[in-house]
Design a protein around this motif. Structure first.
Motif, short mmCIF file in Angstrom:
data_model
loop_
_atom_site.label_atom_id
_atom_site.label_comp_id
_atom_site.label_asym_id
_atom_site.label_seq_id
_atom_site.Cartn_x
_atom_site.Cartn_y
_atom_site.Cartn_z
N TYR A 38 36.93 33.85 0.56
CA TYR A 38 36.78 32.44 0.33
C TYR A 38 36.74 31.49 1.25
N SER A 39 36.35 30.78 0.72
CA SER A 39 35.81 29.26 1.62
C SER A 39 36.52 28.12 0.93
N GLY A 40 37.58 27.65 0.10
CA GLY A 40 37.44 27.37 -0.65
C GLY A 40 38.76 27.22 -1.90
N ASN A 41 38.37 28.26 -2.98
CA ASN A 41 39.48 28.41 -3.74
C ASN A 41 40.68 29.86 -3.72
N ARG A 42 41.32 29.35 -3.09
CA ARG A 42 42.50 30.88 -2.47
C ARG A 42 43.18 30.79 -4.15
N ASP A 43 42.84 30.42 -5.48
CA ASP A 43 43.33 30.56 -6.10
C ASP A 43 42.87 31.93 -6.87
N ARG A 44 41.27 31.87 -6.76
CA ARG A 44 39.84 32.71 -7.68
C ARG A 44 40.27 33.89 -6.97
N ALA A 45 40.40 33.81 -5.23
CA ALA A 45 40.58 34.80 -4.44
C ALA A 45 41.42 35.89 -4.85
N GLU A 46 43.11 34.90 -5.14
CA GLU A 46 43.81 35.90 -4.99
C GLU A 46 43.91 36.52 -6.59
#
Length: 245
Positions: A38-46
């Motif tokens: 991911y580049s900016g959205n850590r929560d969505r990657a998690e």
């Protein structure tokens, strides 16, 4: 966390949402160990990594600016330390600001080229150095390179460059048993695509394909899996658009 000797490992850039998430989850379902970039959205990657884990797979997340070679090197090192190597790289990350050529701000144009062209070059360069025999690199182009729709000039130009890089890299990896292809989606129901479009535009785009609907992230992910599996498709741009063009 360490992969076994038989693990196959995939890096999916842009894996935090839309097509990237669908690709990551499909690969996880095929028992790939997955690095969700991911580049900016850590929560969505998690969330993506958690979904893969809940389905019985294994995944970790990693942040990087795809156009920064130092950060991309760290992304690939994350795959090595977590799972032991890299077999598949699916590069979905990109940006798509739209405007007529006469009106587009040059800083927006530069951002598109930096992320979509330089980013593809940097990720592909790293992949070319480490992807193991029997592996695959899958880039993302767009059907707009054929459809020539107004306001897509900068984006289509960047994806034309992606296609050129893809076809040349496939030939440069002669003897490595690594395939390099690109998928070129048509209109696909993702937040990136739908953002800012009025319903009448969405309805029109849905009507273009003989199947009379927009594509879905799942449709595109299945095409990526096909390219990963198909060892005799190499150096190709595959248009995944329901028959629009």
């Amino acid at each position: 966390m360490t992969g076994s000797d038989t693990s196959r490992v995939a890096i999916v850039t842009g894996g935090s949402g839309g097509i990237g998430r669908a690709v990551a989850e499909h690969l996880g379902g095929r028992r790939f160990d997955v690095v969700v970039h991911y580049s900016g959205n850590r929560d969505r990657a998690e969330e993506t990594a958690t979904a893969i884990g809940e389905a019985g797979g294994r995944a970790v997340t990693a942040r990087a600016d795809v156009a920064d070679e130092t950060e991309v090197a760290a992304l690939f090192e994350r795959a090595r330390t977590a799972f032991g190597g890299v077999d598949v790289v699916v590069h979905t990350a990109g940006v798509m600001p739209l405007a007529p050529i006469a009106d587009m701000r040059l800083d927006d144009f530069d951002r598109v080229q930096r992320t979509n062209v330089r980013g593809t070059f940097v990720v592909n360069q790293a992949a070319a150095r480490v992807v193991r025999a029997g592996g695959s690199i899958v880039n993302f182009s767009t059907s707009v390179t054929r459809l020539q729709q107004p306001t897509y000039g900068a984006y289509a130009a960047s994806k034309g460059a992606v296609e050129a890089l893809t076809l040349i890299l496939a030939r440069e990896l002669r003897g490595r048993d690594v395939t390099v292809n690109a998928v070129a989606p048509g209109p696909t129901a993702t937040p990136l695509f739908l953002d800012g479009k009025p319903q009448e535009v969405i309805d029109h785009l849905s009507s273009l394909a003989p199947l009379e609907r927009l594509g879905t992230p799942d449709d595109i992910a299945r095409s990526v899996l096909g390219l990963v599996d198909a060892r005799w498709i190499n150096g190709q741009v595959v248009y995944v658009n329901g028959g629009i063009a």
